[in-house]
Design a protein around this motif. Structure first.
Motif, short mmCIF file in Angstrom:
data_model
loop_
_atom_site.label_atom_id
_atom_site.label_comp_id
_atom_site.label_asym_id
_atom_site.label_seq_id
_atom_site.Cartn_x
_atom_site.Cartn_y
_atom_site.Cartn_z
N TYR A 1 6.45 -0.25 -6.59
CA TYR A 1 5.30 -1.12 -6.31
C TYR A 1 5.56 -2.55 -6.79
N ALA A 2 6.21 -2.69 -7.93
CA ALA A 2 6.47 -4.03 -8.47
C ALA A 2 7.27 -4.87 -7.48
N GLU A 3 8.29 -4.27 -6.86
CA GLU A 3 9.11 -4.99 -5.89
C GLU A 3 8.28 -5.42 -4.69
N ALA A 4 7.49 -4.50 -4.15
CA ALA A 4 6.67 -4.82 -2.98
C ALA A 4 5.61 -5.86 -3.31
N ASP A 5 5.02 -5.75 -4.49
CA ASP A 5 3.99 -6.68 -4.93
C ASP A 5 4.55 -8.10 -5.05
N ARG A 6 5.74 -8.22 -5.67
CA ARG A 6 6.35 -9.55 -5.80
C ARG A 6 6.71 -10.13 -4.44
N ALA A 7 7.18 -9.28 -3.53
CA ALA A 7 7.55 -9.77 -2.19
C ALA A 7 6.33 -10.34 -1.46
N PRO B 1 5.89 2.77 -10.39
CA PRO B 1 5.62 1.39 -10.76
C PRO B 1 6.71 0.42 -10.33
N ALA B 2 7.98 0.84 -10.41
CA ALA B 2 9.08 -0.05 -10.05
C ALA B 2 9.07 -0.36 -8.56
N VAL C 1 0.84 -1.20 0.00
CA VAL C 1 0.00 0.00 0.00
C VAL C 1 0.87 1.25 0.00
N ARG C 2 1.92 1.25 0.83
CA ARG C 2 2.81 2.41 0.86
C ARG C 2 3.53 2.58 -0.48
N ALA C 3 3.96 1.46 -1.07
CA ALA C 3 4.66 1.53 -2.36
C ALA C 3 3.72 2.05 -3.45
N ALA C 4 2.47 1.59 -3.42
CA ALA C 4 1.51 2.06 -4.42
C ALA C 4 1.24 3.55 -4.27
N SER C 5 1.22 4.03 -3.03
CA SER C 5 0.96 5.45 -2.78
C SER C 5 2.07 6.34 -3.33
N VAL D 1 1.87 1.96 -17.68
CA VAL D 1 0.51 1.70 -18.14
C VAL D 1 -0.49 1.79 -16.99
N ARG D 2 -0.05 1.55 -15.75
CA ARG D 2 -0.95 1.60 -14.60
C ARG D 2 -0.65 2.86 -13.80
N GLY D 3 -1.68 3.64 -13.58
CA GLY D 3 -1.51 4.86 -12.81
C GLY D 3 -1.53 4.59 -11.32
N ARG D 4 -1.33 5.66 -10.54
CA ARG D 4 -1.26 5.53 -9.09
C ARG D 4 -2.56 4.95 -8.53
N ALA D 5 -3.70 5.39 -9.06
CA ALA D 5 -4.99 4.90 -8.55
C ALA D 5 -5.12 3.39 -8.74
N ASP D 6 -4.67 2.88 -9.89
CA ASP D 6 -4.73 1.44 -10.15
C ASP D 6 -3.83 0.67 -9.19
N LEU D 7 -2.63 1.22 -8.94
CA LEU D 7 -1.70 0.56 -8.04
C LEU D 7 -2.25 0.51 -6.62
N VAL D 8 -2.84 1.61 -6.17
CA VAL D 8 -3.40 1.66 -4.82
C VAL D 8 -4.55 0.67 -4.68
N ALA D 9 -5.42 0.61 -5.69
CA ALA D 9 -6.54 -0.33 -5.65
C ALA D 9 -6.05 -1.77 -5.59
N ASP D 10 -5.01 -2.08 -6.37
CA ASP D 10 -4.44 -3.42 -6.37
C ASP D 10 -3.86 -3.75 -5.00
N ALA D 11 -3.15 -2.79 -4.40
CA ALA D 11 -2.53 -3.02 -3.09
C ALA D 11 -3.57 -3.24 -2.00
N HIS D 12 -4.66 -2.48 -2.05
CA HIS D 12 -5.69 -2.64 -1.03
C HIS D 12 -6.38 -4.01 -1.14
N GLN D 13 -6.33 -4.62 -2.31
CA GLN D 13 -6.85 -5.98 -2.42
C GLN D 13 -6.02 -6.95 -1.58
N HIS D 14 -4.72 -6.67 -1.44
CA HIS D 14 -3.87 -7.52 -0.60
C HIS D 14 -4.35 -7.49 0.85
N THR D 15 -4.59 -6.29 1.37
CA THR D 15 -5.02 -6.20 2.77
C THR D 15 -6.42 -6.77 2.95
#
Length: 271
Positions: free
Chosen positions: A190-196, A187-188, A179-183, A231-245
């Motif tokens: 967030y990609a690292e945090a997402d893979r982790a 993209p890079a 979530v912090r990375a998406a905020s 290709v993915r904006g900040r809003a998309d990244l944040v939405a994806d991250a909140h799905q994790h929580t």
């Protein structure tokens, strides 16, 4: 079944730091070695290169070997970050010497890092020129997303039935890190945090080959498509991250129906 989530969380938590701030020491060039070498290719003491000299005192293992390995890893992290942000543009060819000058190192660790990226499907070798960043079209990204879903969705649903709530709770720091990375909007990062986070979940299955293969597909799916470095904006990244929580909340609560709906949305965009 092995539930080593805590160890996985510790491992994954630091993966983004190398991509965010890479400090690379200046490496000696080939000329430095040539100046120290005797005429005819021998060493300064007159012995042939590699020949044992019985009168010499034993020397400690040269530090340069460790430094070179460290530099290669730092260069690889920096190149992955540049790919994720689109700084290295799809379709462009980059040479190891030019990139080496940019990073302040010799061409060798850059070439080694690029060869690793070629194995990962991010670049291709262009003989006598360097490495071309591969373009990701919509169809290829769609195919990679489908492969990820085929691999990961059944595993997530199985783990939802078998992993105790306390193990899911141990992944909370990694989910919050996404979530912090998406905020940040990067993209890079967030990609690292997402893979982790995803890696830590798959580690719970106790299948090392699954973790390796799924990680490779995940990384390939994150390279930018043709003509669109972000290709993915900040809003998309944040939405994806909140799905994790949200997924962790449902997994900790033992709510299989919600887990199934959220997993479907997270991997395929359907509920």
């Amino acid at each position: 079944m092995k539930h080593s989530a805590q160890g996985a969380a510790r491992t994954g938590a630091g993966t983004g730091a190398a991509a965010e701030a890479v400090r690379i020491p200046v490496q000696p060039g080939a000329a430095d070695g040539a100046r120290n070498r005797a005429p005819g290719g021998g060493e300064p003491d007159g012995s042939a290169r590699g020949e044992h000299t019985h009168g010499e005192a034993p020397l400690p293992r040269p530090r340069a070997l460790v430094q070179r390995s460290s530099v290669r890893g730092q260069i690889l992290a920096a190149l992955r970050s540049a790919l994720g942000t689109g700084e290295l543009r799809p379709g462009e060819v980059y040479s190891a010497p030019v990139l080496g000058e940019r990073f302040g190192v010799s061409a060798t660790p850059v070439r080694e890092a690029m060869q690793q990226l070629a194995l990962e499907g991010a670049v291709e070798v262009v003989p006598n020129r360097g490495f071309r960043v591969l373009e990701r079209g919509d169809r290829e990204l769609s195919e990679l997303a489908e492969v990820r879903a085929l691999i990961e969705v059944p595993v997530w649903l199985r783990l939802a039935r078998t992993v105790p709530a306390e193990h899911w709770a141990e992944l909370r720091p990694l989910a919050e890190a996404t979530v912090r990375a998406a905020s940040s909007g990067c993209p890079a990062t967030y990609a690292e945090a997402d893979r982790a986070f995803h890696r830590a979940v798959l580690v719970l299955a106790g299948n090392e080959q699954l973790v390796r293969i799924a990680g490779d597909v995940h990384r390939r799916a994150q390279w930018p498509p043709a003509g669109s470095p972000s290709v993915r904006g900040r809003a998309d990244l944040v939405a994806d991250a909140h799905q994790h929580t949200a997924l962790l909340d449902a997994l900790i609560a033992g709510d299989p129906e919600t887990v199934r709906a959220l997993v479907g949305e997270h991997f395929t965009g359907t509920s």
